[in-house]
Design a protein around this motif. Structure first.
Motif, PDB file in Angstrom:
ATOM      1  N   LEU A  43       0.338  -9.545  -6.445  1.00  0.00           N
ATOM      2  CA  LEU A  43       1.185  -8.795  -7.381  1.00  0.00           C
ATOM      3  C   LEU A  43       1.072  -7.306  -7.089  1.00  0.00           C
ATOM      4  CD1 LEU A  43       0.094 -10.626 -10.661  1.00  0.00           C
ATOM      5  CD2 LEU A  43       2.259 -10.973  -9.448  1.00  0.00           C
ATOM      6  N   SER A  44       2.193  -6.602  -7.239  1.00  0.00           N
ATOM      7  CA  SER A  44       2.165  -5.150  -7.061  1.00  0.00           C
ATOM      8  C   SER A  44       1.813  -4.428  -8.361  1.00  0.00           C
ATOM      9  CB  SER A  44       3.524  -4.666  -6.536  1.00  0.00           C
ATOM     10  OG  SER A  44       4.557  -4.995  -7.461  1.00  0.00           O
ATOM     11  N   ASP A  45       2.083  -5.067  -9.515  1.00  0.00           N
ATOM     12  CA  ASP A  45       1.760  -4.452 -10.803  1.00  0.00           C
ATOM     13  C   ASP A  45       1.164  -5.510 -11.719  1.00  0.00           C
ATOM     14  OD1 ASP A  45       1.531  -2.688 -12.894  1.00  0.00           O
ATOM     15  OD2 ASP A  45       3.635  -2.867 -13.512  1.00  0.00           O
ATOM     16  N   ALA A  46      -0.115  -5.755 -11.528  1.00  0.00           N
ATOM     17  CA  ALA A  46      -0.779  -6.841 -12.245  1.00  0.00           C
ATOM     18  C   ALA A  46      -0.729  -6.689 -13.763  1.00  0.00           C
ATOM     19  CB  ALA A  46      -2.227  -6.956 -11.779  1.00  0.00           C
TER      20      ALA A  46
ATOM     21  N   GLU B 228     -11.326  -2.117 -15.136  1.00  0.00           N
ATOM     22  CA  GLU B 228     -10.304  -2.361 -14.118  1.00  0.00           C
ATOM     23  C   GLU B 228      -8.912  -1.870 -14.514  1.00  0.00           C
ATOM     24  OE1 GLU B 228      -9.350  -6.480 -13.373  1.00  0.00           O
ATOM     25  OE2 GLU B 228      -9.879  -7.064 -15.413  1.00  0.00           O
ATOM     26  N   ASP B 229      -8.803  -1.137 -15.634  1.00  0.00           N
ATOM     27  CA  ASP B 229      -7.483  -0.741 -16.111  1.00  0.00           C
ATOM     28  C   ASP B 229      -6.699   0.148 -15.151  1.00  0.00           C
ATOM     29  OD1 ASP B 229      -9.775   0.739 -17.098  1.00  0.00           O
ATOM     30  OD2 ASP B 229      -8.349   2.142 -17.988  1.00  0.00           O
ATOM     31  N   PRO B 230      -7.317   0.974 -14.259  1.00  0.00           N
ATOM     32  CA  PRO B 230      -6.477   1.827 -13.400  1.00  0.00           C
ATOM     33  C   PRO B 230      -5.815   1.071 -12.250  1.00  0.00           C
ATOM     34  CG  PRO B 230      -8.733   2.696 -13.598  1.00  0.00           C
ATOM     35  CD  PRO B 230      -8.743   1.284 -14.051  1.00  0.00           C
ATOM     36  N   TYR B 231      -6.197  -0.182 -12.013  1.00  0.00           N
ATOM     37  CA  TYR B 231      -5.774  -0.875 -10.795  1.00  0.00           C
ATOM     38  C   TYR B 231      -4.519  -1.701 -11.050  1.00  0.00           C
ATOM     39  CZ  TYR B 231     -10.483   0.599  -9.705  1.00  0.00           C
ATOM     40  OH  TYR B 231     -11.598   1.362  -9.529  1.00  0.00           O
TER      41      TYR B 231
ATOM     42  N   VAL C 176      -9.021  -8.790  -4.479  1.00  0.00           N
ATOM     43  CA  VAL C 176      -8.995  -7.377  -4.080  1.00  0.00           C
ATOM     44  C   VAL C 176      -7.930  -6.682  -4.923  1.00  0.00           C
ATOM     45  CG1 VAL C 176      -9.829  -7.720  -1.726  1.00  0.00           C
ATOM     46  CG2 VAL C 176      -7.387  -7.841  -2.182  1.00  0.00           C
ATOM     47  N   GLN C 177      -8.162  -5.396  -5.236  1.00  0.00           N
ATOM     48  CA  GLN C 177      -7.257  -4.629  -6.087  1.00  0.00           C
ATOM     49  C   GLN C 177      -7.134  -3.197  -5.570  1.00  0.00           C
ATOM     50  OE1 GLN C 177      -9.752  -6.050  -9.584  1.00  0.00           O
ATOM     51  NE2 GLN C 177      -7.795  -5.766 -10.636  1.00  0.00           N
ATOM     52  N   ASN C 178      -5.961  -2.591  -5.847  1.00  0.00           N
ATOM     53  CA  ASN C 178      -5.706  -1.193  -5.509  1.00  0.00           C
ATOM     54  C   ASN C 178      -5.051  -0.475  -6.686  1.00  0.00           C
ATOM     55  OD1 ASN C 178      -5.719  -2.522  -2.601  1.00  0.00           O
ATOM     56  ND2 ASN C 178      -6.004  -0.321  -2.320  1.00  0.00           N
ATOM     57  N   ARG C 179      -5.253   0.852  -6.738  1.00  0.00           N
ATOM     58  CA  ARG C 179      -4.640   1.631  -7.813  1.00  0.00           C
ATOM     59  C   ARG C 179      -3.128   1.687  -7.653  1.00  0.00           C
ATOM     60  NH1 ARG C 179      -8.188   5.088 -10.731  1.00  0.00           N
ATOM     61  NH2 ARG C 179     -10.340   4.998  -9.958  1.00  0.00           N
ATOM     62  N   SER C 180      -2.666   1.908  -6.434  1.00  0.00           N
ATOM     63  CA  SER C 180      -1.226   2.057  -6.189  1.00  0.00           C
ATOM     64  C   SER C 180      -0.510   0.723  -6.357  1.00  0.00           C
ATOM     65  CB  SER C 180      -0.986   2.586  -4.775  1.00  0.00           C
ATOM     66  OG  SER C 180      -1.515   1.680  -3.817  1.00  0.00           O
ATOM     67  N   GLU C 181       0.773   0.797  -6.692  1.00  0.00           N
ATOM     68  CA  GLU C 181       1.592  -0.408  -6.830  1.00  0.00           C
ATOM     69  C   GLU C 181       2.105  -0.798  -5.444  1.00  0.00           C
ATOM     70  OE1 GLU C 181       4.592  -0.297  -9.803  1.00  0.00           O
ATOM     71  OE2 GLU C 181       3.293   0.549 -11.346  1.00  0.00           O
ATOM     72  N   ARG C 182       1.310  -1.535  -4.721  1.00  0.00           N
ATOM     73  CA  ARG C 182       1.660  -1.945  -3.368  1.00  0.00           C
ATOM     74  C   ARG C 182       1.728  -3.460  -3.290  1.00  0.00           C
ATOM     75  NH1 ARG C 182      -3.257  -2.561   0.751  1.00  0.00           N
ATOM     76  NH2 ARG C 182      -1.592  -3.897   1.529  1.00  0.00           N
ATOM     77  N   ARG C 183       2.431  -3.968  -2.304  1.00  0.00           N
ATOM     78  CA  ARG C 183       2.534  -5.408  -2.086  1.00  0.00           C
ATOM     79  C   ARG C 183       1.711  -5.767  -0.851  1.00  0.00           C
ATOM     80  NH1 ARG C 183       4.095  -9.792  -4.923  1.00  0.00           N
ATOM     81  NH2 ARG C 183       5.944  -8.659  -5.687  1.00  0.00           N
ATOM     82  N   TYR C 184       0.757  -6.661  -0.997  1.00  0.00           N
ATOM     83  CA  TYR C 184      -0.047  -7.106   0.137  1.00  0.00           C
ATOM     84  C   TYR C 184       0.805  -7.944   1.077  1.00  0.00           C
ATOM     85  CZ  TYR C 184      -3.969  -5.586  -2.747  1.00  0.00           C
ATOM     86  OH  TYR C 184      -4.828  -4.840  -3.509  1.00  0.00           O
ATOM     87  N   ASP C 185       0.692  -7.691   2.384  1.00  0.00           N
ATOM     88  CA  ASP C 185       1.533  -8.429   3.327  1.00  0.00           C
ATOM     89  C   ASP C 185       0.930  -9.801   3.641  1.00  0.00           C
ATOM     90  OD1 ASP C 185      -0.454  -8.131   5.328  1.00  0.00           O
ATOM     91  OD2 ASP C 185       0.384  -6.199   5.951  1.00  0.00           O
ATOM     92  N   ASP C 186       1.690 -10.591   4.411  1.00  0.00           N
ATOM     93  CA  ASP C 186       1.282 -11.972   4.701  1.00  0.00           C
ATOM     94  C   ASP C 186      -0.041 -12.036   5.455  1.00  0.00           C
ATOM     95  OD1 ASP C 186       3.537 -12.855   3.452  1.00  0.00           O
ATOM     96  OD2 ASP C 186       4.699 -13.175   5.287  1.00  0.00           O
TER      97      ASP C 186
END
Length: 734
Positions: A75-78, A92-95, A115-125
């Motif tokens: 997910l890009s915006d969990a 974990e609220d900032p991620y 795994v989690q990131n702050r930015s709204e990104r989409r993990y690739d295949d």
């Protein structure tokens, strides 16, 4: 993870490495505890004090959803996802970006890697594949017992050791007890990451060749040869081994750096997780063929030779599901019973089990994970139940039942050639139901007077492509040759609803049981029905042919179907081909609409047969395949019996031969009720022929019909108890 440091310390190191290599701000590992909760075991990026403190209930949050679905979630915006659950102690609220993969063991999630990131990104295949590969390694480490105690692992993965009773569905009749053999217990890959990719590609290719050669040997004969078994069952299985998609998935997994074993295990787990949620019964059944092939391929890679496994003399085979080839490879003289988690009565395993007369109970969810090799179990193919690790008194009770059952079978065998005549002289015709060549053996074994219902769709259901004219003709010829001068009634193709053919494109229907199935499909696709009629006419050249159309709802449908018979007869005449010496065309009464139009239908038919299974599910608006509603009505209720009485009366008035070919005809009490209503022609499953004939020989129908007349006016929802009392009063053996 192979280092010498304590397991927890190594796990902490792993999450740091993963976070760094994937440029992720958070990496966390959750493991399932015996309670079912998911506990945070290690993290890089969340608050350290949350480790071993934060626990998620089953299905709670995105982590719980990954575990529940046994599939990765990206997910890009969990936080915007409806399943997101915020736990303040983790911080974990900032991620926003979220990628989670299950740690799978035996198809069950024993943990989750996130795994989690702050930015709204989409993990690739590629990142998703990497996480899945790492999760596989971690699952093996967890299973080694370094992070969770072995007794807790057993609670998660293996069976408890107390007695249990589980309810399933009856796939093949019979009663047995013995010791558990887990069907091809998954071979855990020792090495997951390849040292030489090209070597692993060669190993995989050679193992696939060996797997296909093994299946070919079964097709050619070998241990698995079974007289009369339709060749299509094993042929279909062989075709799955050649499936391009499956082979390509294995090759691609090896190219990611996995060993051949790890690639097979990964693809198998992906298939399990992806198709476990499938609603289409055909898709779910075919998944099990892929599952079985994967297990066999792992054993080939391990150097095991299928069919050479040592079994105890009282083996009860337990599997999630089973391929037809594998069941045939087990020594029949040692195999006492079969328990399946999944499948259906029309699955390949069930078909073979019935042919081998192996008691089989299916649809027992979780049974494999509740048992260990060597456990004592009971398979009750009469009630559709199994008893795990039964108490001594339960085992003694089953042994007594088996003695009684053996005595009854011996009694039924003595009745095989005895005419079915009631005490007051009424002659009853007892026929049997069939659908495959193996069923023909039951004709002589049971003493049935013919086949009252031959389900032609079974040949279509076990084939991966539409059976050609020659293939259909060969089967129908074999059936008629085996029956000799005994009558055979062929029901034309009854597919649709819960019977799905992979090679026949159909539109998705909201309610397939009420959709385009049976005769509706045949009339919409006349080429399909005409091909079958042509095969039947060819097979019956010079002898009697009885053809019956299923699910007739209107008189016009029967007229249209009968016209196709006339068209095919005219086609054969023009080409100088021999026709049946006697052709009889009938209809199945299984739609309530016909109850009020029998006066128009019966003059057009040569005979009719009552399909009580469908008739009653439509009458009571209760899907008989749905366990939530299938027990909402009793066939021995006044409305159902009055409907049957009306059909019998109208047939008697017009001189139309009528039979009953539903499940009712094979159960003594229900068959007794049918006789009291005036029916004299019953078509029962093979196992019901003996019990029903014994009941007939003990019945005085003159007295019984007087008793039934008084019961039909009852306002009760069921008169089962009253019928049992009537039978006891008249000394009828039920």
């Amino acid at each position: 993870m192979a280092g010498a440091a304590p397991a927890q310390e190594r796990l902490d190191t792993v999450v740091r490495i993963i976070a760094q290599s994937m440029v992720a701000e958070v990496c966390s590992i959750y493991l399932r505890r015996a309670s079912g909760e998911l506990e945070l075991f290690a993290t890089q990026g969340l608050k350290p004090e949350a480790v071993h403190t934060t626990r998620l209930r089953p299905g709670e949050g995105l982590v719980g959803e990954v575990a529940r679905s046994a599939a990765p979630i990206s997910l890009s915006d969990a936080p915007s996802h409806p399943s997101f659950a915020y736990r303040p102690e983790t911080g974990e609220d900032p991620y926003h970006a979220f990628l989670g993969a299950p740690l799978l063991r035996g198809g069950r999630a024993i943990g989750v890697l996130v795994v989690q990131n702050r930015s709204e990104r989409r993990y690739d295949d590629e990142e998703v594949e990497d996480i899945q590969t790492i999760a596989m390694v971690l699952a093996e480490t967890v299973a080694s017992g370094e992070l969770l105690a072995q007794d807790e692992l057993r609670d998660i993965e293996v069976a408890p050791h107390r007695p249990e009773r589980l309810k399933g569905q009856r796939f093949a009749e019979g009663l047995a007890y013995g010791h558990v053999i887990l069907h091809e217990a998954p071979v855990a890959p020792e090495n997951l990451l390849a040292e030489n990719q090209q070597v692993e590609e060669i190993r995989l290719r050679e193992a696939l060749i060996g797997l296909k050669a093994n299946i070919d040997s079964i097709l050619d004969g070998g241990q698995g040869k079974l007289a009369g078994l339709p060749f299509e069952v094993l042929e279909t299985y062989r075709m799955f081994a050649d499936d391009r998609g499956w082979n390509r998935s294995l090759e691609e997994a090896v190219r990611t750096g996995l060993t051949a074993e790890a690639a097979v295990d990964r693809v198998r787990n992906e298939h399990r997780a992806r198709f476990a949620q499938a609603r289409d019964p055909y898709i779910k059944e075919r998944l099990h063929d892929f599952e079985d092939l994967a297990n066999r391929l792992l054993r080939v890679l391990a150097g095991d030779r299928p069919g050479e496994r040592e079994l105890p003399d009282d083996a009860i085979l337990v599997a999630r599901n089973l391929g037809p080839a594998d069941l045939l490879e087990y020594p029949r003289h040692k195999l006492r019973g079969l328990l399946l988690e999944e499948g259906s009565a029309a699955s390949h395993a069930a078909i073979v089990a019935r042919a081998l007369q192996i008691p089989c109970v299916g649809r027992i969810m979780g049974v494999r994970d509740r048992l260990s090799e060597g456990d004592l179990v009971i398979v009750d193919g009469e009630t559709g139940e199994t008893y795990l690790r039964p108490r001594p008194d339960m085992l003694a009770a089953v042994q007594s039942r088996m003695l009684v059952r053996s005595a009854r079978q011996a009694e039924f065998a003595k009745l095989r050639d005895v005419p079915a005549v009631t005490l007051d002289g009424t002659r009853i015709t007892v026929l049997t139901n069939a659908g495959l060549a193996v069923d023909l053996e039951n004709l002589d074994a049971t003493g049935a007077e013919g086949i009252g219902l031959f389900r032609t769709e079974f040949q279509f259901m076990v084939s991966e492509e539409l059976p050609r004219l020659n293939s259909q003709t060969a089967l129908y010829t074999l059936v008629l040759d085996t029956a000799g001068d005994r009558p055979v009634t062929f029901r034309t193709l009854d597919i649709g609803g819960d019977k799905v053919l992979p090679y026949l494109e159909t539109e998705r229907e909201e309610n397939p049981a009420l959709g385009r199935r049976a005769i509706r499909l045949g009339l919409d696709r006349p080429g399909l029905l005409r091909l079958q009629l042509r095969a039947l006419l060819t097979a019956a050249a010079g002898r009697e042919l009885r053809v019956m159309f299923p699910m007739i709802a209107t008189v016009d449908e029967f007229r249209a179907a009968r016209e196709l018979v006339d068209v095919e007869c005219a086609w054969a005449k023009r080409r100088g081909r021999a026709l049946p010496a006697l052709l009889r065309v009938g209809a199945m009464i299984e739609c309530p609409s016909l109850l009020w139009h029998l006066d128009a239908l019966l003059p057009l038919t040569d005979f009719v047969s009552v399909g009580t299974n469908d008739l009653f599910q439509y009458m009571f608006a209760a899907d008989r395949t749905n366990p939530l509603v299938s027990d909402r009505y009793d066939p021995l209720s006044p409305p159902a019996l009055r409907a049957l009485a009306e059909i019998q009366k109208k047939c008697a008035d017009t001189g139309t031969p009528v039979s009953v070919c539903g499940e009712l005809a094979g159960r003594p009490l229900e068959a007794f009720a049918l006789l009291t209503l005036g029916f004299t022609r019953l078509s029962a499953p093979a196992g019901g022929v003996g019990p029903v004939k014994r009941m007939i020989l003990s019945a005085d129908l003159t007295a019984a019909r007087r008793g039934m007349a008084n019961l039909l006016g009852s306002s009760a929802g069921s008169i089962r108890g009253e019928l049992e009392s009537l039978a006891r009063k008249l000394n009828v053996t039920i």
